[in-house]
Design an enzyme around this catalytic site. Structure first.
Site: not given
Ligand code: SIN
Length: 553
Positions: A254, A300, A361, A396
């Site tokens: 993340h 991401r 993440h 994802r």
């Molecule tokens: C986030 O709130 O950035 C995480 C959401 C996710 O991992 O799908």
């Protein structure tokens, strides 16, 4: 031998997040369901989800658009049929969650009443959220419902050690201790051994159907947005029993976790960027448009890699989020928890730049499973982050994970309704737990040391940017550590710490092995040795050869 408590049930669900609880609720109509969970039932990865759950809700959006965004993020490795199926089932599962008492933030009454969020890689606003603690609301809604449902028992602070399978029982009964390859097709699961974390007692749970819904394993990495429970248990357990594991190289980092020594990589949701936050350097200059036309809302993999590059090339410890432009009233209303947490660490989102770094993440890979949860092992099912269904491919799309967990938990239960009832299966005789010469551990420092070493090694050598050399180095270290961990596991009475360590080491090895198979850069797997996407047709990486290794038999 240690005398064990034996518990019988019709359906054993391991894990108490959205996937496990959804399956448990549906299965309760068919038989006795036992949910095993290793901490308190509310302590799951689901509880920490901030952003929300993706679902097409508005006229200007469509399933086709959601599918297209998911495929683009997945970089050529998604299974299109799986994506189409999960995306189209989203509205029904949202309706279920609402029936279970989960409320999503609304603007006003009427058909377009939801306040839909936007996140990286989405071409439309389609993220249903409950303020900025969506996961907490989903977790408590489901848990309340489960606790009120007759036929479901929750057994907390109980950690699964290993699956009990027919092949393993056969090997024991023929006193054949050779741990050769086991063909998963001829091998049925019959239950699990588990550790009561409060008393240290070993339990055997017998069940003809075992559902692994244990979530992911961010704790394999030194820095992670995940809670301490995320130790990859389900993947490790399935692998030790010989179940194929897929696409483990695709670890999603993340991009924006709070950079502060005491913040434990607290997540600053992508929804913050969805509401206009820019990613900037210390001097306030934006950098994301140099990497992607979508700027801070690129997918991401791209954003995390760009941040990593900026930090490393400039020798900076972090980059910053800047949402000051939206003003205090909006920020506090839309992101109350994130605002308060940042304040606690000395940053006011309305006035300050917020220092952020990427952290591990989400696992896009996992146990090779279908949408209905079935795996190569008869009787064994997997759903949620522990499973790899083909929805995420190489990366994802944000907020597709809660969606996948809800849809697959439900589909799995529907599928099980078509299989023979549990009463058709004979209860097997399970041997008592064999502790060998194990004694209580007096060397807890070894566990602590190896735990840190696995996680540091993965962070340093198997992170956002990889090379062949780094992967080789990581593999050598993980092998040495695994040997030591196995000795420790055999010589001392099992504790939650040693079991989790054994699991993160197993998962680390799987990640490295999958990464070594992939001679290209695709989605979340980026290597300096093969920086381009391969021109060969894309294929999943698959590991299917480790039945029985590291087991205590
Ligand atoms: C986030 O709130 O950035 C995480 C959401 C996710 O991992 O799908």
């Amino acid at each position: 031998m240690v005398k064990m408590k034996i518990i019988d049930c019709d359906y054993l669900v391991v894990g108490s997040g959205i996937a496990g609880l959804t399956a448990a609720l549906e299965l309760s109509e068919r038989g006795k369901v036992l949910v095993l969970t290793k901490k308190d039932a509310g302590e799951t990865n689901t509880s920490y989800a901030q952003g929300g759950i993706a679902c097409v809700m508005k006229e200007d959006d469509s399933f086709e658009k959601h599918v297209a965004d998911t495929l683009r993020a997945g970089d050529g490795l998604c299974d299109v049929e799986v994506v189409e199926s999960i995306v189209s089932k989203a509205p029904d599962r949202i309706a279920d969650l609402e029936r279970f008492g989960v409320s999503f933030t609304e603007y006003h009454d009427g058909p377009d009443r939801y306040d839909l969020g936007k996140e990286g890689g989405h071409s439309k606003r389609r993220i249903l959220h409950s303020g900025d603690i969506t996961g907490k609301h989903i977790q408590s809604g489901l848990l309340e419902r489960v606790r009120a449902t007759p036929g479901i028992t929750i057994c907390e602070r109980t950690l699964v050690i290993d699956l009990i399978t027919m092949a393993w029982l056969d090997r024991l009964s023929t006193r054949n201790s050779l741990l050769g390859h086991v063909d998963p097709e001829s091998n049925r699961v019959t239950g699990v051994y588990a550790l009561d974390c409060d008393t240290g007692e070993i339990l055997a749970v017998r069940s003809p159907y075992v559902i692994l819904a244990t979530g992911g394993g961010g704790k394999v990495y030194l820095y992670t947005s995940n809670p301490d429970v995320a130790t990859g248990d389900g993947v490790a357990i399935a692998w030790r029993a010989g179940v194929p594991i897929r696409n483990m190289e695709f670890i999603q980092f993340h991009p924006t976790c709070l950079f502060h020594p005491e913040a434990k990589s607290f997540l600053v949701s992508e929804a913050v960027r969805g509401e206009g936050a820019k990613l900037v350097l210390g001097d306030g200059s934006e950098f994301m448009y140099q990497y992607d036309e979508r700027g801070a809302l690129a997918s991401r993999d791209i954003v995390a890699r760009a941040i990593d590059h900026e930090m490393k090339s400039r020798g900076e410890p972090c980059v910053y989020l800047d949402i000051r432009e939206r003003g205090e009233t909006f920020i506090r209303e839309r992101f109350p928890t994130i605002y308060d947490t940042c304040r606690q660490f000395g940053f006011d989102m309305a006035r300050d730049l917020i220092p952020v770094v990427p952290a591990a993440h989400y696992f896009c890979g996992g146990i090779d499973a279908a949408i209905n949860g079935s795996t190569a092992m008869p009787g064994l099912f997997a759903c949620g982050e522990v499973a790899c269904t083909g929805l995420h491919g190489a990366n994802r799309l944000a907020s597709n994970s809660l969606l996948e967990a809800a849809v697959c938990g439900y589909e799995l239960a529907r599928h099980l309704a078509e299989l023979p009832p549990a009463s058709d299966y004979k209860k097997v005789s399970v041997p008592d737990w064999e502790p060998g010469d194990a004694v209580p551990s007096d060397e807890a420092i070894v566990v602590e040391h190896n735990w840190n070493e696995v996680r540091t090694c993965m962070w340093d050598y198997v992170g956002i940017v990889r090379t062949d050399k780094r992967l080789e180095r990581a593999m050598r270290r993980i092998h040495n550590l695994s040997t030591e961990i196995r000795e420790y596991y055999l010589n001392y009475l099992v504790t939650p710490d040693i079991l989790e360590l054994r699991n993160i080491a197993a998962v680390a090895e799987l990640i490295v092995r999958c990464a070594q198979q992939r001679k290209e850069s695709r989605g979340l797997h980026y290597t300096l040795d093969y920086p381009a996407v391969s021109s060969e047709p894309s294929a999943d990486s698959l590991i299917r050869d480790d039945a029985g290794r590291y087991r205590k038999d």
